[in-house]
Design a protein around this motif. Structure first.
Motif, PDB file in Angstrom:
ATOM      1  N   ILE A 101       0.863  -1.187   0.000  1.00 55.53           N
ATOM      2  CA  ILE A 101       0.000   0.000   0.000  1.00 55.53           C
ATOM      3  C   ILE A 101       0.896   1.232   0.000  1.00 55.53           C
ATOM      4  O   ILE A 101       1.741   1.396   0.886  1.00 55.53           O
ATOM      5  CB  ILE A 101      -0.929   0.033   1.228  1.00 55.53           C
ATOM      6  N   GLY A 102       0.713   2.110  -0.974  1.00 48.04           N
ATOM      7  CA  GLY A 102       1.464   3.355  -1.013  1.00 48.04           C
ATOM      8  C   GLY A 102       0.916   4.386  -0.040  1.00 48.04           C
ATOM      9  O   GLY A 102      -0.216   4.263   0.452  1.00 48.04           O
ATOM     10  N   GLY A 103       1.712   5.410   0.260  1.00 39.71           N
ATOM     11  CA  GLY A 103       1.288   6.429   1.218  1.00 39.71           C
ATOM     12  C   GLY A 103       0.057   7.181   0.768  1.00 39.71           C
ATOM     13  O   GLY A 103      -0.898   7.359   1.537  1.00 39.71           O
ATOM     14  N   TRP A 109      -7.763   5.873   1.084  1.00 42.27           N
ATOM     15  CA  TRP A 109      -8.652   4.840   1.609  1.00 42.27           C
ATOM     16  C   TRP A 109      -9.063   5.103   3.062  1.00 42.27           C
ATOM     17  O   TRP A 109      -9.852   4.355   3.621  1.00 42.27           O
ATOM     18  CB  TRP A 109      -7.993   3.469   1.504  1.00 42.27           C
ATOM     19  N   GLY A 110      -8.518   6.133   3.677  1.00 45.32           N
ATOM     20  CA  GLY A 110      -8.887   6.459   5.057  1.00 45.32           C
ATOM     21  C   GLY A 110      -8.291   5.519   6.080  1.00 45.32           C
ATOM     22  O   GLY A 110      -8.877   5.326   7.154  1.00 45.32           O
ATOM     23  N   ILE A 159      -9.866  -2.005   2.166  1.00 46.42           N
ATOM     24  CA  ILE A 159      -8.871  -2.019   1.101  1.00 46.42           C
ATOM     25  C   ILE A 159      -8.462  -3.442   0.738  1.00 46.42           C
ATOM     26  O   ILE A 159      -7.658  -3.646  -0.186  1.00 46.42           O
ATOM     27  CB  ILE A 159      -7.623  -1.219   1.533  1.00 46.42           C
ATOM     28  N   LEU A 160      -9.007  -4.440   1.417  1.00 53.35           N
ATOM     29  CA  LEU A 160      -8.621  -5.829   1.165  1.00 53.35           C
ATOM     30  C   LEU A 160      -8.794  -6.250  -0.292  1.00 53.35           C
ATOM     31  O   LEU A 160      -7.894  -6.894  -0.852  1.00 53.35           O
ATOM     32  CB  LEU A 160      -9.408  -6.759   2.088  1.00 53.35           C
ATOM     33  N   PRO A 161      -9.920  -5.953  -0.974  1.00 56.64           N
ATOM     34  CA  PRO A 161     -10.021  -6.345  -2.398  1.00 56.64           C
ATOM     35  C   PRO A 161      -8.907  -5.769  -3.260  1.00 56.64           C
ATOM     36  O   PRO A 161      -8.490  -6.404  -4.239  1.00 56.64           O
ATOM     37  CB  PRO A 161     -11.395  -5.787  -2.812  1.00 56.64           C
ATOM     38  N   GLN A 162      -8.407  -4.599  -2.895  1.00 55.85           N
ATOM     39  CA  GLN A 162      -7.317  -3.992  -3.655  1.00 55.85           C
ATOM     40  C   GLN A 162      -5.994  -4.697  -3.363  1.00 55.85           C
ATOM     41  O   GLN A 162      -5.132  -4.829  -4.243  1.00 55.85           O
ATOM     42  CB  GLN A 162      -7.212  -2.501  -3.309  1.00 55.85           C
ATOM     43  N   ILE A 216      -2.282 -11.466   4.817  1.00 56.37           N
ATOM     44  CA  ILE A 216      -2.579 -10.033   4.818  1.00 56.37           C
ATOM     45  C   ILE A 216      -3.534  -9.680   5.949  1.00 56.37           C
ATOM     46  O   ILE A 216      -3.358  -8.672   6.646  1.00 56.37           O
ATOM     47  CB  ILE A 216      -3.165  -9.619   3.460  1.00 56.37           C
ATOM     48  N   LEU A 217      -4.537 -10.523   6.167  1.00 56.14           N
ATOM     49  CA  LEU A 217      -5.517 -10.243   7.220  1.00 56.14           C
ATOM     50  C   LEU A 217      -4.889 -10.286   8.608  1.00 56.14           C
ATOM     51  O   LEU A 217      -5.136  -9.419   9.444  1.00 56.14           O
ATOM     52  CB  LEU A 217      -6.670 -11.244   7.130  1.00 56.14           C
ATOM     53  N   GLU A 218      -4.088 -11.320   8.869  1.00 60.41           N
ATOM     54  CA  GLU A 218      -3.523 -11.468  10.209  1.00 60.41           C
ATOM     55  C   GLU A 218      -2.534 -10.356  10.514  1.00 60.41           C
ATOM     56  O   GLU A 218      -2.448  -9.886  11.645  1.00 60.41           O
ATOM     57  CB  GLU A 218      -2.834 -12.832  10.332  1.00 60.41           C
ATOM     58  N   ILE A 219      -1.752  -9.929   9.519  1.00 59.60           N
ATOM     59  CA  ILE A 219      -0.817  -8.823   9.753  1.00 59.60           C
ATOM     60  C   ILE A 219      -1.573  -7.504   9.818  1.00 59.60           C
ATOM     61  O   ILE A 219      -1.243  -6.599  10.591  1.00 59.60           O
ATOM     62  CB  ILE A 219       0.255  -8.768   8.644  1.00 59.60           C
ATOM     63  N   GLN A 220      -2.625  -7.382   9.008  1.00 53.12           N
ATOM     64  CA  GLN A 220      -3.393  -6.146   8.975  1.00 53.12           C
ATOM     65  C   GLN A 220      -4.119  -5.909  10.276  1.00 53.12           C
ATOM     66  O   GLN A 220      -4.187  -4.785  10.775  1.00 53.12           O
ATOM     67  CB  GLN A 220      -4.398  -6.202   7.820  1.00 53.12           C
TER      68      GLN A 220
END
Length: 317
Positions: free
Chosen positions: A28-30, A36-37, A183-186, A199-203
């Motif tokens: 994910i870029g800055g 995406w909030g 933002i998960l679909p992205q 991704i989910l567990e780290i997110q």
């Protein structure tokens, strides 16, 4: 505590398979994170040094020596490193707070109120330990209150309307978990299916609101797999038996017809069953609808009645 955390952090970070699963995954870029909030470690792992404790200067965080932890890569590894680093900063804050507590006597105002009545509802387990209900010493003034704080997962927003009582007249809590999840679909584009859980567990490493329902759905799917496997096996078995029956019948009669088919003839039984299901919904426009409806029942009942004499067959001879 620091030593144990460092051992765990180094053990995970040193494993090559761990790095392969998280490095370069879910980038994910800055600017994208801001659009995406996102907030919390999701935002700071993308190179944005934003922490409400530093921005809003609430509570007494300005009195402690600590730094905002951030990374610029924006992948799952960066989010992991931000969370591990924030554990270190949290320990530093706790140690400084403990050192700043002055000694001497203390007084618990909650205990004084609870002791007024022995069987008060405020002594219930939900009030004192689970914190599902507010304490009787807490009172909301008659005004609108909007507060945002830095939670472990990001920005936690609370809005309340008080009416000079213990319970708010209206309130709304906006947790960061589901906001960061949008933002998960992205993130999963051009990724492997196994990367979704990474991704989910780290997110949301401490998010029960996100990971637990997914785990329940995953368990439910695996619960249904044996059932579907059994149904599929029985269906295939019936199709094969019907196909063999037609093959034997065709061989006995020595004729070419619908019963004489190759390996794909197994689909004939499936076509017959599908035709039977759709045929039941068709009613003749010029026929007797009642007779058409009870016709199959009459045929089946007459066959069963003809077999009812079998138990009495011995007495007939």
């Amino acid at each position: 505590m620091n030593q144990g955390k460092n051992i765990i952090s180094k053990a995970y970070y040193a494993e090559s398979f761990f790095l392969e699963r998280v490095e370069g995954v879910g980038i994910i870029g800055g600017e994208e994170a801001i659009n995406w909030g996102l907030s919390g470690p999701m935002l700071r792992a993308s190179g944005i040094q934003w922490d409400l404790r530093k921005v809003d200067h609430y509570e007494c965080y300005d009195e402690f020596d600590w730094e905002v932890q951030w990374q610029k890569e924006g992948d799952s590894l960066a989010r992991y490193l931000v969370r591990i680093s924030e554990m270190t900063e949290s320990i530093k804050i706790i140690q400084q707070a403990l050192e700043g507590i002055s000694g001497g006597p203390y007084e618990n105002l909650e205990v004084r109120r609870f002791d007024r009545t022995r069987d008060s509802e405020w002594n219930d387990f939900e009030y004192r330990f689970i914190s599902k209900k507010p304490s009787p010493t807490f009172e909301l003034s008659k005004q609108e209150l909007y507060v945002r704080v830095e939670a472990p997962k990001g920005e936690l927003v609370i809005f309340m309307i008080g009416d000079q009582s213990v319970f708010p007249w209206r309130w709304k809590i906006s947790p960061p978990g589901f906001i960061n999840l949008q933002i998960l679909p992205q993130l999963v584009k051009r990724m492997k299916l196994a990367d979704i859980m990474t991704i989910l567990e780290i997110q949301a490493i401490n998010s029960f609101s996100i990971s637990e329902p997914l785990k329940e759905a995953y368990g439910l799917i695996w619960l249904l797999v044996p059932i579907f496997t059994l149904v599929l096996g029985i269906t295939i078995g019936v199709l094969v038996i019907v196909w063999l029956e037609r093959q034997i019948s065709a061989g006995i009669q020595q004729r070419i017809g619908p019963e004489y088919a190759g390996p794909l003839g197994i689909l004939q039984a499936l076509a017959d069953g599908t035709k039977l299901l759709f045929k039941e919904d068709l009613l003749p426009s010029r026929g007797d609808i009642r007779l058409f409806s009870i016709g199959p029942s009459i045929a089946v009942i007459s066959i069963l009645l003809s077999y009812s004499v079998v138990p009495l067959a011995i007495a007939l001879f």
